[in-house]
Design a protein around this motif. Structure first.
Motif, PDB file in Angstrom:
ATOM      1  N   LEU A 158      -1.271   7.710  -9.145  1.00  0.00           N
ATOM      2  CA  LEU A 158      -1.441   8.584  -7.906  1.00  0.00           C
ATOM      3  C   LEU A 158      -0.430   7.924  -6.841  1.00  0.00           C
ATOM      4  O   LEU A 158       0.165   8.892  -5.997  1.00  0.00           O
ATOM      5  N   ALA A 159       0.055   6.877  -6.778  1.00  0.00           N
ATOM      6  CA  ALA A 159       0.945   6.568  -5.975  1.00  0.00           C
ATOM      7  C   ALA A 159       2.374   6.991  -6.151  1.00  0.00           C
ATOM      8  O   ALA A 159       3.109   7.664  -5.389  1.00  0.00           O
ATOM      9  N   CYS A 160       2.710   7.179  -7.668  1.00  0.00           N
ATOM     10  CA  CYS A 160       3.774   7.967  -7.993  1.00  0.00           C
ATOM     11  C   CYS A 160       3.664   9.588  -7.462  1.00  0.00           C
ATOM     12  O   CYS A 160       4.789   9.825  -7.135  1.00  0.00           O
ATOM     13  N   LEU A 161       2.680  10.117  -7.564  1.00  0.00           N
ATOM     14  CA  LEU A 161       2.468  11.409  -7.260  1.00  0.00           C
ATOM     15  C   LEU A 161       2.721  11.649  -5.583  1.00  0.00           C
ATOM     16  O   LEU A 161       3.299  12.546  -5.489  1.00  0.00           O
ATOM     17  N   LEU A 162       2.128  10.789  -4.878  1.00  0.00           N
ATOM     18  CA  LEU A 162       2.399  10.528  -3.526  1.00  0.00           C
ATOM     19  C   LEU A 162       3.961  10.719  -3.199  1.00  0.00           C
ATOM     20  O   LEU A 162       4.451  11.302  -2.346  1.00  0.00           O
ATOM     21  N   ALA A 196      -1.122   6.910   4.312  1.00  0.00           N
ATOM     22  CA  ALA A 196      -2.425   6.538   4.729  1.00  0.00           C
ATOM     23  C   ALA A 196      -3.157   6.503   3.180  1.00  0.00           C
ATOM     24  O   ALA A 196      -3.984   5.573   3.062  1.00  0.00           O
ATOM     25  N   VAL A 197      -2.863   7.208   2.182  1.00  0.00           N
ATOM     26  CA  VAL A 197      -3.572   7.295   0.949  1.00  0.00           C
ATOM     27  C   VAL A 197      -2.929   6.048   0.192  1.00  0.00           C
ATOM     28  O   VAL A 197      -4.006   5.374  -0.384  1.00  0.00           O
ATOM     29  N   ALA A 198      -1.937   5.698   0.236  1.00  0.00           N
ATOM     30  CA  ALA A 198      -1.285   4.670  -0.383  1.00  0.00           C
ATOM     31  C   ALA A 198      -1.681   3.337   0.245  1.00  0.00           C
ATOM     32  O   ALA A 198      -2.203   2.431  -0.742  1.00  0.00           O
ATOM     33  N   ALA A 199      -1.769   3.294   1.458  1.00  0.00           N
ATOM     34  CA  ALA A 199      -2.317   2.301   1.922  1.00  0.00           C
ATOM     35  C   ALA A 199      -3.897   1.829   1.428  1.00  0.00           C
ATOM     36  O   ALA A 199      -4.269   0.662   1.182  1.00  0.00           O
ATOM     37  N   CYS A 200      -4.542   2.913   1.134  1.00  0.00           N
ATOM     38  CA  CYS A 200      -6.035   2.915   0.592  1.00  0.00           C
ATOM     39  C   CYS A 200      -5.847   2.253  -0.722  1.00  0.00           C
ATOM     40  O   CYS A 200      -6.816   1.710  -1.323  1.00  0.00           O
ATOM     41  N   LEU A 205       1.101  -1.358  -0.779  1.00  0.00           N
ATOM     42  CA  LEU A 205       1.878  -0.096  -1.027  1.00  0.00           C
ATOM     43  C   LEU A 205       2.236   0.521   0.179  1.00  0.00           C
ATOM     44  O   LEU A 205       3.218   1.456   0.536  1.00  0.00           O
ATOM     45  N   ALA A 206       1.759   0.199   1.433  1.00  0.00           N
ATOM     46  CA  ALA A 206       1.953   0.500   2.824  1.00  0.00           C
ATOM     47  C   ALA A 206       3.531   0.231   3.180  1.00  0.00           C
ATOM     48  O   ALA A 206       3.955   0.954   3.944  1.00  0.00           O
ATOM     49  N   ILE A 207       3.986  -0.944   2.601  1.00  0.00           N
ATOM     50  CA  ILE A 207       5.418  -1.402   2.985  1.00  0.00           C
ATOM     51  C   ILE A 207       6.507  -0.315   2.286  1.00  0.00           C
ATOM     52  O   ILE A 207       7.013  -0.035   3.214  1.00  0.00           O
ATOM     53  N   PRO A 208       6.364  -0.034   1.003  1.00  0.00           N
ATOM     54  CA  PRO A 208       7.530   0.815   0.680  1.00  0.00           C
ATOM     55  C   PRO A 208       6.942   2.285   1.518  1.00  0.00           C
ATOM     56  O   PRO A 208       8.159   3.135   1.649  1.00  0.00           O
TER      57      PRO A 208
END
Length: 250
Positions: A158-162, A196-200, A205-208
């Protein structure tokens, strides 16, 4: 007469990171990466190149009827690359019967991309977003090939998708839609939501993703040349890969 460039290598340069990063992330997250990953990665890239030429053949058959050679030059690459892909994929499908099911799951997205290509609208925003889904799904495939269940791999996928979904409108704000305020606002909004989603998914992941938001907000309008835009995206993709392996690696 100028020498014509080779028609075998697809000229969609921005696609290569999207093809490579999710697959490599899934491979590096697996406790047992092996030769099957190398074979599948080669088949994945060959399949992409074959599909690219097949779609170009369809597009040019429709729009370049007065120049049949324009479409014909894509036939041989499509056939040769497709045959090479099949030769690599067949033993993998026998050894891992679930792989054809994964390929079937990607078929609807491929059909949409092919329709856009046939209509000569490969650059459409929706087409780019659709293409991101199966590419990022390859993280699940590569991870599964190494013994990682989907329940453990969905967050990095999901992180890749975001990230890659966000690159679609962002790159447009840098090149084709550089003068569109609406695209800029939409790109920034997408990156805010992605952050917002990545931080969850993981606070790390909030950093990159904060950096991705900053570049989406600050760089449009600065008249950067396409090679510079590409170099920045390579760095962003590498940062994503490193973060995923560090955060989700066992």
């Amino acid at each position: 007469m100028p020498r014509r460039r080779s028609t075998w290598l697809p000229d969609q340069h921005g696609a290569w990171a999207m093809l490579a990063v999710p697959f490599l992330a899934g491979t590096l997250l697996a406790p047992r990466p092996g030769w099957a990953h190398a074979a599948l990665f080669a088949a994945w890239l060959l399949g992409y190149a074959a599909v690219f030429h097949g779609q170009q053949w369809l597009r040019l058959r429709r729009v370049a009827r007065r120049r049949p050679d324009a479409a014909a030059r894509h036939v041989r690459p499509a056939l040769v690359l497709g045959a090479a892909c099949a030769a690599l994929a067949a033993p993998l499908a026998v050894a891992h019967p679930w792989l054809p099911l994964a390929a079937a799951a990607a078929a609807p997205f491929l059909a949409v991309n092919t329709w856009y290509a046939w209509r000569g609208r490969e650059r459409a925003l929706a087409n780019g977003l659709v293409a991101v889904v199966p590419a990022c799904g390859m993280l699940l495939v590569a991870a599964g090939l190494g013994g990682v269940p989907a329940a453990s791999a969905w967050r990095p996928a999901l992180a890749c998708l975001l990230y890659f979904a966000g690159t679609v409108p962002y790159v447009k704000t840098m090149i084709r839609e550089r003068n569109s305020p609406a695209y800029r606002r939409g790109s920034v909004a997408c990156h805010v939501a992605a952050l917002a989603v990545a931080a969850c998914l993981s606070p790390w992941l909030a950093i990159p993703f904060a950096l991705y938001l900053a570049r989406a907000a600050a760089l449009p309008g600065r008249a950067l040349k396409p090679p510079v835009v590409g170099a920045i995206e390579i760095a962003c993709s590498a940062a994503l890969l490193a973060t995923l392996v560090t955060v989700f690696g066992g």
